[in-house]
Design a protein around this motif. Structure first.
Motif, short mmCIF file in Angstrom:
data_model
loop_
_atom_site.label_atom_id
_atom_site.label_comp_id
_atom_site.label_asym_id
_atom_site.label_seq_id
_atom_site.Cartn_x
_atom_site.Cartn_y
_atom_site.Cartn_z
N HIS A 76 0.78 -1.32 -0.14
CA HIS A 76 -0.11 0.10 -0.02
C HIS A 76 0.88 1.11 0.13
O HIS A 76 2.14 1.19 0.26
N LEU A 77 0.33 2.34 -0.22
CA LEU A 77 0.91 3.82 -0.26
C LEU A 77 0.29 4.37 0.77
O LEU A 77 -0.85 4.56 0.98
N ALA A 78 1.05 5.03 1.93
CA ALA A 78 0.77 5.59 2.99
C ALA A 78 0.96 7.08 3.08
O ALA A 78 2.03 7.42 2.64
N PHE A 79 -0.30 7.77 3.20
CA PHE A 79 -0.28 9.23 3.23
C PHE A 79 -0.33 9.48 4.97
O PHE A 79 -1.02 9.26 5.52
N GLN A 80 0.55 10.48 5.21
CA GLN A 80 0.59 11.01 6.53
C GLN A 80 -0.21 12.20 6.76
O GLN A 80 -0.56 12.83 5.85
N SER A 115 -9.21 3.21 -1.09
CA SER A 115 -8.61 2.66 -2.42
C SER A 115 -8.73 3.83 -3.57
O SER A 115 -9.52 4.72 -3.42
N ASP A 116 -7.74 4.00 -4.43
CA ASP A 116 -7.74 4.87 -5.26
C ASP A 116 -8.68 4.35 -6.69
O ASP A 116 -8.94 3.03 -6.25
N PRO A 117 -9.06 5.05 -7.72
CA PRO A 117 -9.97 4.62 -8.62
C PRO A 117 -9.79 3.33 -9.19
O PRO A 117 -10.49 2.51 -9.79
N ASP A 118 -8.13 3.02 -9.20
CA ASP A 118 -7.90 1.55 -9.96
C ASP A 118 -7.74 0.47 -8.56
O ASP A 118 -7.40 -0.61 -8.90
N GLY A 119 -8.21 0.99 -7.55
CA GLY A 119 -8.20 -0.16 -6.35
C GLY A 119 -6.62 -0.14 -5.61
O GLY A 119 -6.56 -1.17 -4.82
#
Length: 131
Positions: A76-80, A115-119
């Motif tokens: 996953h990509l984590a945003f702080q 999730s983003d638009p592509d899951g």
């Protein structure tokens, strides 16, 4: 010597839908975009508040990748963020579903996934205000 992360590159299925999500829903900033005719591909650079970047790429007929959490590759990509609950409310107003907020048992920080638009699995991770 490595001094940090400069960018994360994502291949998206629909560049306009992805730009809308990352720019309008998440509120990030467009840095640059280029159409590469020889590859029939877009490259879009998006700025994060800390100076790092996301690169969005579109390629015709790119295969889907399994994104369930235990698949090999990017988990996953984590945003702080400073207040995960506030950001979740903002995302819900934009029509983005988020999982229930959880507590990391090792750091005691709050976090959730969406999730983003592509899951692609994305995380909001609540850091201390001084981090």
């Amino acid at each position: 010597m490595i001094s940090g992360v400069h960018h994360v590159a994502l291949i998206v299925s629909d560049i306009e839908r992805a730009k809308h999500f990352y720019l309008n829903v998440l509120g990030l900033r467009l840095l640059d975009e280029h159409y590469r005719a020889e590859r029939d591909s877009w490259k879009v650079d998006i700025g994060l508040p800390d100076g790092r970047q996301l690169e969005l790429f579109s390629f015709p007929n790119s295969p889907q990748r399994p994104s369930y959490p235990e698949a090999q590759g990017l988990r996953h990509l984590a945003f702080q963020c400073v207040d995960v609950e506030r950001v979740v409310k903002q995302l819900k107003r934009q029509g983005v579903d988020c999982e229930p907020i959880r507590i990391d048992p090792y750091t005691s920080r709050r976090f959730t996934f969406f999730s983003d638009p592509d899951g692609l699995p994305l995380e909001l991770y609540e850091a201390a205000p001084d981090e």
